[in-house]
Design an enzyme around this catalytic site. Structure first.
Site, PDB file in Angstrom:
ATOM      1  N   ARG A  61      -6.428 -14.659   6.933  1.00 47.39           N
ATOM      2  CA  ARG A  61      -6.883 -15.918   7.103  1.00 47.39           C
ATOM      3  C   ARG A  61      -6.040 -16.622   7.977  1.00 47.39           C
ATOM      4  O   ARG A  61      -6.350 -17.775   8.680  1.00 47.39           O
ATOM      5  CB  ARG A  61      -6.668 -16.722   6.012  1.00 47.39           C
ATOM      6  CG  ARG A  61      -7.877 -16.639   4.942  1.00 47.39           C
ATOM      7  CD  ARG A  61      -7.742 -17.145   3.652  1.00 47.39           C
ATOM      8  NE  ARG A  61      -6.605 -16.406   2.883  1.00 47.39           N
ATOM      9  CZ  ARG A  61      -6.368 -16.673   1.659  1.00 47.39           C
ATOM     10  NH1 ARG A  61      -7.044 -17.492   1.006  1.00 47.39           N
ATOM     11  NH2 ARG A  61      -5.203 -16.283   1.018  1.00 47.39           N
ATOM     12  N   LYS A 193      -3.538  12.927  -4.354  1.00 49.55           N
ATOM     13  CA  LYS A 193      -2.298  13.444  -4.170  1.00 49.55           C
ATOM     14  C   LYS A 193      -2.404  14.987  -4.140  1.00 49.55           C
ATOM     15  O   LYS A 193      -3.298  15.699  -4.852  1.00 49.55           O
ATOM     16  CB  LYS A 193      -1.456  13.235  -5.674  1.00 49.55           C
ATOM     17  CG  LYS A 193      -0.790  11.685  -5.520  1.00 49.55           C
ATOM     18  CD  LYS A 193      -0.035  11.312  -6.808  1.00 49.55           C
ATOM     19  CE  LYS A 193       0.274  10.104  -6.585  1.00 49.55           C
ATOM     20  NZ  LYS A 193       1.636   9.707  -5.573  1.00 49.55           N
ATOM     21  N   HIS A 251      -6.123   6.184 -13.502  1.00 49.64           N
ATOM     22  CA  HIS A 251      -5.099   7.265 -13.124  1.00 49.64           C
ATOM     23  C   HIS A 251      -5.024   8.247 -14.132  1.00 49.64           C
ATOM     24  O   HIS A 251      -5.322   9.438 -14.145  1.00 49.64           O
ATOM     25  CB  HIS A 251      -3.756   6.752 -12.899  1.00 49.64           C
ATOM     26  CG  HIS A 251      -3.627   5.828 -11.460  1.00 49.64           C
ATOM     27  ND1 HIS A 251      -4.632   5.728 -10.586  1.00 49.64           N
ATOM     28  CD2 HIS A 251      -2.952   4.607 -11.441  1.00 49.64           C
ATOM     29  CE1 HIS A 251      -4.028   4.696  -9.923  1.00 49.64           C
ATOM     30  NE2 HIS A 251      -3.218   4.081 -10.315  1.00 49.64           N
TER      31      HIS A 251
END
Ligand code: NAP
Length: 505
Positions: A61, A193, A251
């Site tokens: 912004r 990963k 996760h």
């Protein structure tokens, strides 16, 4: 390969240069963009995968020029992108791809001018929503109403995808109004990963493990994601979430799925995601009747981490709270392969060590001829084989075996790991998960991203746990910062005659 060399046609696909694309980061000045996204893009550029002609646009912004934005990103890259960012020529080349546009996403002003910059419908367009989920719907609608969505458009969304099944549905509905499921990339960066991808490779490209990968040979599985950091200034945000929603719903459950899934028929994204979904749907529900036996939640109090005194969670928040900063739980996958094999999950903040790992513990040999000959264990029993996949800090794999201690002096056995550290085995810089994931988005490969039904199934399992906690009079158990969580988490696994894995190698 440096960006200045000519790409060779024999390059492996993970390094092959991608056709120039447009990538817009809504939230281009935020923590995620500065620490993760732009360093990841920079590395892909430095390795020659992103080429001149690609366009990366940061949105926020504030009023600022392209030059001012590049200056800000230069500083961030010098801080977060390691050695490669010291090469001025490469850094300048990357910064030349960047521009900045001021947009307030909650208003329509400025959008027509912004949209007019996207003239080439043949280029891949990626819109990365690195902003709060409350803006996902409104940004998607504006992208559509300003004609920015075509078959080459992809949208990337970060966690949190809601705070429960109902709010996740609302977010997914808002995205689905504008995009096909194949255009939506829900990031769980754990899936990018190396060790996590290697889990699939280990399981399905070696004959060694898969025949043993079942209840008959595996005693139990542990998944730990331990952090030493606290919530600090993020306390007001974190307090609305807690460890179960922040870590387990995404996760840890994704890791569990990759351990437990059946062999997919191919590497096709949906073949793998179908198998993960079956695991989520086979999880034994944890609800009012069994939550006290199968879950432990905790909240850190003041203590010391890595030699430094740290305040407790309530002090950081400035108020008392029932939000958990630690969860341990015992999950079960109700199918033939895993019947009776517990999956112990634990995650928390302000724990003793920063470590994320999956530990697969195999069953003991049925009969030992080595009684009294084991070195470490006072009971002198054989130790079980363990396959340990470490996600962080040093990605790698260890296979723990019983071995004869070399030399004269009688037969003695020791539990030792065959140790493969990725850094030592493969050398070079270890790429961050976001590098792989961002390039997969540009390539349109959704394999490492969560499909909507996976997100739904994960919330369906998580929501009753939260409901059971809310219905119970118990508060999260306090634990001292710098410990391994409340003692009840130790009791959770020790009740079953097992212990949390500790690497004494
Ligand atoms: P952040 O540091 O607060 O940054 C937010 C960014 O969004 C800033 O660039 C901000 O710029 C911009 N922004 C906010 N409201 C806007 C609006 N109305 N119009 C235009 N731009 C706006 O947040 P963050 O840590 O980068 O996280 C972003 C999102 O990713 C969050 O949903 C977070 O939960 C998720 N996430 C972050 C991480 C991480 O490591 N940081 C990890 C996983 C998920 P201005 O305020 O200047 O406009």
């Amino acid at each position: 390969m440096s960006v200045y060399s000519v790409p060779s046609t024999s390059q492996p696909p993970h390094l092959a240069p991608l056709a120039p694309f447009d990538l817009v980061i809504f939230g281009g000045t935020g923590d995620l963009a500065l620490r993760k996204l732009l360093p990841a893009l920079f590395h892909r550029y430095a390795d020659g995968q992103i080429v001149a002609g690609a366009r990366i646009v940061g949105i926020a912004r504030d009023e600022r020029s392209d030059e001012a934005y590049r200056g800000k990103i230069r500083e961030a890259l010098i801080q977060f992108a390691g050695e490669q960012a010291q090469q001025t020529e490469v850094l300048d080349g990357f910064l030349a791809l960047l521009s900045y546009r001021r947009l307030d996403l909650s208003s329509d002003s400025g959008w027509p001018e912004f949209a007019a910059e996207f003239t080439d419908a043949e280029r891949v367009r990626v819109f990365y929503l690195a902003v709060g989920p409350d803006l996902f719907g409104v940004v998607s609608d504006r992208l559509q109403s300003h004609g920015l969505v075509n078959p080459k458009t992809r949208v990337v969304v970060e966690k949190p995808l809601g705070k429960d099944g109902v709010s996740a549905d609302a977010i997914n509905d808002a995205l689905a109004r504008v995009f096909n499921e194949t255009q939506i990339f829900r990031i769980d960066h754990y899936l990018g990963k190396e060790t996590v991808q290697n889990l699939t490779a280990l399981r399905f490209s070696n004959a060694l493990f898969e025949p043993l990968w079942k209840a008959e040979h595996i005693d139990h599985v542990q998944i730990t994601v331990a952090e030493t950091v606290g919530v600090e200034s993020r306390a007001p945000y974190y307090d609305k979430s807690g460890a179960l929603r922040d870590m387990v719903q995404n996760h840890l459950l994704q890791l569990l799925c990759l351990v437990a899934m059946e062999p997919p028929s191919s590497l096709a994204a949906d073949a793998i995601r179908d198998e993960k979904l079956k695991v989520l749907r086979a999880l034994r529900p944890i609800e009012n009747g069994n939550a006290a036996a199968f879950t432990v939640r905790g909240q850190y109090k003041a203590g010391a981490v890595e030699g430094r005194a740290v305040p407790g969670y309530a002090q950081e928040l400035g108020a008392q709270s029932l939000t958990e900063t630690f969860v341990a739980l015992k999950a079960e996958v109700k199918n033939w392969r895993w019947a009776g094999v517990p999956f112990y999950l634990r995650t928390g903040k302000r724990l003793a060590e920063r470590v994320s790992e999956i530990v697969v513990t195999f069953r003991q040999v049925p009969h030992s001829i080595f009684e009294g000959l084991t070195e470490q264990d006072p009971s002198s029993r054989l130790q079980p084989n363990k396959l340990v996949l470490r996600l962080q800090p040093d990605e790698g794999v260890k296979l723990w075996l019983m071995n004869k201690v070399p030399g004269p002096g009688g037969l003695r056995l020791r539990h030792v790991p065959l140790d493969m550290s990725f850094a030592a085995a493969f050398g070079g810089r270890q790429a961050d998960a976001y590098e792989r994931l961002l390039m997969d988005v540009v390539r349109g490969n959704p394999m490492l991203f969560m499909r909507r039904d996976e997100v739904d199934a994960a919330w369906k399992w998580i929501d009753p746990i939260r409901a059971a906690w809310a219905a119970s009079a118990e508060a999260p158990r306090p634990y001292t910062a710098g410990s391994w969580g409340p003692s009840a988490a130790v009791a959770l696994i020790e009740r079953d005659g097992r212990t949390w894995h500790e690497d004494a190698s």
